[in-house]
Design a protein around this motif. Structure first.
Motif, PDB file in Angstrom:
ATOM      1  N   PHE A 122       0.680  -9.904   2.473  1.00  0.00           N
ATOM      2  CA  PHE A 122       1.673  -8.998   1.880  1.00  0.00           C
ATOM      3  C   PHE A 122       1.011  -7.915   1.050  1.00  0.00           C
ATOM      4  O   PHE A 122       1.361  -6.744   1.142  1.00  0.00           O
ATOM      5  N   ASN A 123       0.062  -8.350   0.230  1.00  0.00           N
ATOM      6  CA  ASN A 123      -0.579  -7.397  -0.673  1.00  0.00           C
ATOM      7  C   ASN A 123      -1.411  -6.373   0.083  1.00  0.00           C
ATOM      8  O   ASN A 123      -1.504  -5.221  -0.333  1.00  0.00           O
ATOM      9  N   CYS A 124      -2.016  -6.803   1.201  1.00  0.00           N
ATOM     10  CA  CYS A 124      -2.746  -5.836   2.033  1.00  0.00           C
ATOM     11  C   CYS A 124      -1.761  -4.860   2.675  1.00  0.00           C
ATOM     12  O   CYS A 124      -1.986  -3.652   2.697  1.00  0.00           O
ATOM     13  N   LEU A 125      -0.672  -5.420   3.171  1.00  0.00           N
ATOM     14  CA  LEU A 125       0.317  -4.587   3.851  1.00  0.00           C
ATOM     15  C   LEU A 125       0.887  -3.535   2.908  1.00  0.00           C
ATOM     16  O   LEU A 125       1.057  -2.377   3.274  1.00  0.00           O
ATOM     17  N   THR A 126       1.176  -3.938   1.663  1.00  0.00           N
ATOM     18  CA  THR A 126       1.817  -3.005   0.733  1.00  0.00           C
ATOM     19  C   THR A 126       0.802  -2.234  -0.095  1.00  0.00           C
ATOM     20  O   THR A 126       1.176  -1.530  -1.028  1.00  0.00           O
ATOM     21  N   GLY A 127      -0.488  -2.361   0.235  1.00  0.00           N
ATOM     22  CA  GLY A 127      -1.480  -1.506  -0.397  1.00  0.00           C
ATOM     23  C   GLY A 127      -1.963  -1.967  -1.758  1.00  0.00           C
ATOM     24  O   GLY A 127      -2.703  -1.250  -2.420  1.00  0.00           O
ATOM     25  N   LEU A 128      -1.569  -3.152  -2.201  1.00  0.00           N
ATOM     26  CA  LEU A 128      -2.062  -3.625  -3.493  1.00  0.00           C
ATOM     27  C   LEU A 128      -3.499  -4.116  -3.361  1.00  0.00           C
ATOM     28  O   LEU A 128      -4.277  -4.022  -4.298  1.00  0.00           O
ATOM     29  N   TYR A 129      -3.844  -4.648  -2.190  1.00  0.00           N
ATOM     30  CA  TYR A 129      -5.225  -4.996  -1.903  1.00  0.00           C
ATOM     31  C   TYR A 129      -5.723  -4.068  -0.807  1.00  0.00           C
ATOM     32  O   TYR A 129      -4.946  -3.583   0.009  1.00  0.00           O
ATOM     33  N   LYS A 130      -7.041  -3.900  -0.784  1.00  0.00           N
ATOM     34  CA  LYS A 130      -7.641  -3.135   0.293  1.00  0.00           C
ATOM     35  C   LYS A 130      -8.278  -4.133   1.254  1.00  0.00           C
ATOM     36  O   LYS A 130      -9.140  -4.918   0.845  1.00  0.00           O
ATOM     37  N   ASN A 131      -7.840  -4.148   2.488  1.00  0.00           N
ATOM     38  CA  ASN A 131      -8.428  -5.087   3.433  1.00  0.00           C
ATOM     39  C   ASN A 131      -9.790  -4.582   3.894  1.00  0.00           C
ATOM     40  O   ASN A 131     -10.009  -3.381   4.046  1.00  0.00           O
ATOM     41  N   GLU A 132     -10.727  -5.537   4.111  1.00  0.00           N
ATOM     42  CA  GLU A 132     -12.098  -5.157   4.473  1.00  0.00           C
ATOM     43  C   GLU A 132     -12.170  -4.594   5.895  1.00  0.00           C
ATOM     44  O   GLU A 132     -12.908  -3.673   6.169  1.00  0.00           O
ATOM     45  N   PHE A 178      -3.187  -1.540   9.729  1.00  0.00           N
ATOM     46  CA  PHE A 178      -1.763  -1.680  10.042  1.00  0.00           C
ATOM     47  C   PHE A 178      -1.262  -0.398  10.685  1.00  0.00           C
ATOM     48  O   PHE A 178      -1.628   0.699  10.254  1.00  0.00           O
ATOM     49  N   VAL A 179      -0.444  -0.550  11.722  1.00  0.00           N
ATOM     50  CA  VAL A 179       0.264   0.608  12.263  1.00  0.00           C
ATOM     51  C   VAL A 179       1.741   0.385  12.006  1.00  0.00           C
ATOM     52  O   VAL A 179       2.323  -0.609  12.429  1.00  0.00           O
ATOM     53  N   PHE A 180       2.321   1.286  11.224  1.00  0.00           N
ATOM     54  CA  PHE A 180       3.721   1.137  10.849  1.00  0.00           C
ATOM     55  C   PHE A 180       4.512   2.318  11.372  1.00  0.00           C
ATOM     56  O   PHE A 180       4.157   3.468  11.105  1.00  0.00           O
ATOM     57  N   ASP A 181       5.537   2.026  12.144  1.00  0.00           N
ATOM     58  CA  ASP A 181       6.417   3.081  12.638  1.00  0.00           C
ATOM     59  C   ASP A 181       5.614   4.164  13.365  1.00  0.00           C
ATOM     60  O   ASP A 181       5.880   5.350  13.228  1.00  0.00           O
ATOM     61  N   GLY A 182       4.582   3.735  14.096  1.00  0.00           N
ATOM     62  CA  GLY A 182       3.810   4.673  14.911  1.00  0.00           C
ATOM     63  C   GLY A 182       2.659   5.351  14.214  1.00  0.00           C
ATOM     64  O   GLY A 182       1.894   6.072  14.842  1.00  0.00           O
ATOM     65  N   ALA A 183       2.505   5.139  12.898  1.00  0.00           N
ATOM     66  CA  ALA A 183       1.411   5.807  12.198  1.00  0.00           C
ATOM     67  C   ALA A 183       0.582   4.776  11.443  1.00  0.00           C
ATOM     68  O   ALA A 183       1.095   3.746  11.017  1.00  0.00           O
ATOM     69  N   ARG A 184      -0.704   5.074  11.305  1.00  0.00           N
ATOM     70  CA  ARG A 184      -1.587   4.148  10.614  1.00  0.00           C
ATOM     71  C   ARG A 184      -1.330   4.192   9.110  1.00  0.00           C
ATOM     72  O   ARG A 184      -1.179   5.262   8.527  1.00  0.00           O
ATOM     73  N   LEU A 185      -1.292   3.018   8.490  1.00  0.00           N
ATOM     74  CA  LEU A 185      -1.036   2.952   7.053  1.00  0.00           C
ATOM     75  C   LEU A 185      -2.315   3.239   6.271  1.00  0.00           C
ATOM     76  O   LEU A 185      -3.374   2.739   6.618  1.00  0.00           O
ATOM     77  N   ALA A 186      -2.184   4.041   5.218  1.00  0.00           N
ATOM     78  CA  ALA A 186      -3.319   4.245   4.329  1.00  0.00           C
ATOM     79  C   ALA A 186      -3.505   2.963   3.533  1.00  0.00           C
ATOM     80  O   ALA A 186      -2.556   2.435   2.975  1.00  0.00           O
ATOM     81  N   ALA A 187      -4.750   2.456   3.502  1.00  0.00           N
ATOM     82  CA  ALA A 187      -4.996   1.246   2.724  1.00  0.00           C
ATOM     83  C   ALA A 187      -5.074   1.611   1.248  1.00  0.00           C
ATOM     84  O   ALA A 187      -5.407   2.738   0.903  1.00  0.00           O
ATOM     85  N   ASP A 188      -4.756   0.662   0.387  1.00  0.00           N
ATOM     86  CA  ASP A 188      -4.996   0.844  -1.033  1.00  0.00           C
ATOM     87  C   ASP A 188      -4.138   1.938  -1.679  1.00  0.00           C
ATOM     88  O   ASP A 188      -4.593   2.648  -2.549  1.00  0.00           O
ATOM     89  N   ALA A 189      -2.909   2.118  -1.209  1.00  0.00           N
ATOM     90  CA  ALA A 189      -2.037   3.110  -1.833  1.00  0.00           C
ATOM     91  C   ALA A 189      -0.596   2.605  -1.813  1.00  0.00           C
ATOM     92  O   ALA A 189       0.168   2.952  -0.924  1.00  0.00           O
ATOM     93  N   PRO A 190      -0.254   1.765  -2.801  1.00  0.00           N
ATOM     94  CA  PRO A 190       1.066   1.129  -2.786  1.00  0.00           C
ATOM     95  C   PRO A 190       2.226   2.120  -2.681  1.00  0.00           C
ATOM     96  O   PRO A 190       3.191   1.881  -1.971  1.00  0.00           O
ATOM     97  N   HIS A 191       2.110   3.262  -3.424  1.00  0.00           N
ATOM     98  CA  HIS A 191       3.254   4.166  -3.401  1.00  0.00           C
ATOM     99  C   HIS A 191       3.431   4.808  -2.030  1.00  0.00           C
ATOM    100  O   HIS A 191       4.533   5.169  -1.646  1.00  0.00           O
TER     101      HIS A 191
END
Lengths: 357, 258
Positions: free
Chosen positions: B50-60, B64-77
């Motif tokens: 969860f924390n990786c998905l929502t950007g609270l942790y940075k995965n090594e 994640f691809v969300f809604d067709g676009a790659r998620l920026a890691a480490d940016a909860p907002h």
């Protein structure tokens, strides 16, 4: 019946404002009875109200403990001093310099804010404290190899605020009422203070104000709600700093002289003490804190000597040290018995009562 | 499965804490409109995911691809901005703000008023502020705690706090609502009410990712379930199949014996 009560309450609201207005109008004339020095003290009280409310945005709203606030005050003061004095032979009008000083202080606010974004509490306090000292030491030493700030001697003969031929530093007569220089500055300062009060009130119940409060409560949750905490915190630093810059400019013009020793760490601590003692995040409390902490030491200065003579027949303790002693004791007592401040917001009282449970 | 149907894809997401592999190449796919369950024993890595998905942790590694676009890691907002809202296992409300103010904070992302608007209180700011308050009230109604709108969040009952957290998450207009153990500490009645609420949210078009210990709740609610154990996905299928999977039974009943 209930509408009658409501309208009465509304009238009371206006009545209170009217009373405050009349008192504010009378203060410089009453103070002048004791000499212009008292008008100057009143001016400083209001200048500190302005400064404390600027700091309240950073500390009270966003919850960022800033011990270097005086740095922004210094930036504003020196901006004014350098651009309106014989030092560089530049004499720009105040309506150019004050916004410039505010803008420059704002830039410094962001400069201080950016590296400290990940810090909180005591760590943030230490870094901001260092920043405040750095600015002061710069002002002290920027006289060689190129003399910019004139070092510890400071800058003298700073222009007063002047609109056309009308100068705020000389006395003049309107409609049969003679106003001295300090009295005119008094009204300028009251105007600025009202402005900062309105801004504080309006920010509090706004989208930005809620975001600050959310960050203060729980930064992780605020981030998860989509708040860009970096920008919102920088905004708090920048806004607080801008007010510090404006206050510095007015201070420069009012005194006609600035030197680094006006911007010591003690000054930062005093402004923070005003916010904390009055009631963090609560506008009336902060105003009370600023007025008390400016007025009380002066009253003690003038009151203690005659009092000792009256009671003991001679001077037992040096008034200056006794003044600081009484002042310190008063601070300790207030913080011991009213930890949320003299006039806290209902909310802050809740936060503190929770932590002592 | 067409790209249209996929909302979230996790590609070999890995996260280590020192030498501990909290997540080991976890891949999974969540479809639009489903309730997707993520279960596993304590310490299996569910919350880390969860924390990786929502950007609270940075995965090594992995992404994640969300809604067709790659998620920026480490940016909860930013995660919230693209439409991922979450709740927390240990409820994280703004305790000294009222229930309605909590939800109003959730509207921050979808509103614009800045400092100048706040200071001048111009017509558009006032209109926006009114819309924020109105939407917050609607959401409190939606989760069923509108009667507590002006109570401080920390004074709400446990179940109401969970609901308030969901309302605050919904205020960000998410496409994916990630609930981290929403039924933890709830009694049977409260859990049943929660089930109804989550079903309603899904019916209203929000995809739900549910981490839960309460296996009964997950099996009843979720269309598909993934099981994590020691940071690895050991199974992903419809609940009926997952329940009979020997690896899952082993993980839950004590893998060390096997």
């Amino acid at each position: 019946m209930s509408t009658a009560i409501k309208s009465l309450a509304r009238h009371q609201h206006w009545l209170a404002l009217l009373v405050v207005g009349v008192v504010l109008l009378l203060v410089p004339f009453v103070a002048a009875l004791g000499g212009q020095a008292w008008v100057r003290i009143a001016n400083f009280a209001i200048l500190y109200v302005f400064l404390a409310l600027g700091l309240n945005i950073v500390v009270g709203y966003a919850g960022l403990l800033d011990l270097g606030y005086v740095a922004f005050y210094a930036v504003g003061a020196y901006t004014y001093a350098l651009l309106a004095s014989p030092h560089f032979a530049i004499h720009l009008p105040f309506w150019v310099i004050l916004p410039l000083g505010a803008g420059l202080a704002c830039v410094f606010g962001v400069l201080l804010g950016a590296p400290t974004l990940k810090l909180r509490g005591d760590y943030l306090a230490i870094v901001t404290l260092g920043f405040g000292e750095i600015i002061r030491i710069f002002m002290n030493n920027l006289n060689a190899p190129v003399n910019i700030t004139n070092g510890a001697q400071g800058i003298t003969l700073i222009d007063p605020i002047r609109i056309g031929g009308f100068s705020l530093s000389q006395s003049s007569t309107f409609l049969g009422v003679t106003l001295s220089g300090p009295q005119k500055y008094y009204f300028l300062l009251v105007g600025l203070a009202i402005l900062v009060i309105v801004i504080n009130i309006r920010l509090q119940d706004s989208r930005i104000g809620r975001a600050w409060q959310a960050i203060r409560e729980d930064e992780v949750a605020a981030k998860a709600c989509g708040i860009n905490t970096r920008n919102i915190k920088l905004l708090a630093f920048a806004m607080g700093a801008s007010f510090g810059g404006i206050a510095g400019g007015v201070f420069s013009a009012m005194q006609g002289f600035v030197s680094p020793e006006s911007f010591s760490l003690m000054e930062s601590i005093t402004i923070l003490a005003m916010v904390v003692l009055g009631g963090m995040g609560h506008i009336p409390g902060v105003i009370l804190g600023a007025v008390l902490l400016t007025g009380l030491p002066e009253a003690l200065r003038y009151g203690i000597e005659p009092l000792q003579k009256m009671v003991f027949g001679r001077l037992l303790i040096d008034p200056e040290s006794l003044r600081m002693l009484v002042f310190g004791l008063a601070l300790v007592l207030v913080m011991r018995f009213r930890p949320a401040g003299l006039w806290p917001s209902p909310q802050r009282r809740r936060e503190l009562s929770e932590s002592t449970d | 499965m067409s790209a249209q149907q996929v909302l979230l894809e996790a590609h070999a997401v890995a996260k280590h804490f020192g030498g501990v592999k909290a997540l080991h190449d976890v891949s999974l796919t969540i479809r639009r409109g489903e309730i997707y369950g993520l279960i596993g024993p304590n310490g299996a890595g569910k919350t880390t995911f969860f924390n990786c998905l929502t950007g609270l942790y940075k995965n090594e590694s992995g992404h994640f691809v969300f809604d067709g676009a790659r998620l920026a890691a480490d940016a909860p907002h930013k995660a919230a901005e693209v439409g991922i809202a979450r709740t927390f296992q240990n409820i994280r409300l703004f305790g000294n703000m009222t229930a309605i103010e909590n939800v109003m904070v959730g509207r921050h992302l979808r509103t614009r008023a800045g400092v100048l608007g706040a200071i001048t209180r111009n017509a558009s700011t006032r209109a926006e502020e009114a819309a924020i308050a109105r939407r917050a009230e609607e959401l409190l109604h939606y989760v069923g705690i509108h009667e507590r709108a002006h109570d401080y969040a920390k004074n709400l009952s446990y179940g109401d706090q969970r609901r308030l957290e969901i309302a605050r998450a919904l205020a960000t207009e998410p496409k994916l609502l990630a609930l981290d153990e929403p039924a933890a500490g709830m009694n049977g009645t409260e859990t049943d009410a929660l089930r109804v609420l989550v079903e309603g949210i899904c019916r209203d078009g929000v995809t739900v990712l549910l981490i839960e210990h309460d296996v009964k709740l997950v099996m009843g609610l979720c269309g598909r379930v993934a099981v994590l154990d020691y940071g690895e996905k050991i199974c992903e299928d419809v609940p009926a199949v997952v329940q009979r999977d020997p690896r899952v039974i082993e993980a839950y009943l004590g893998g060390s014996l096997a």
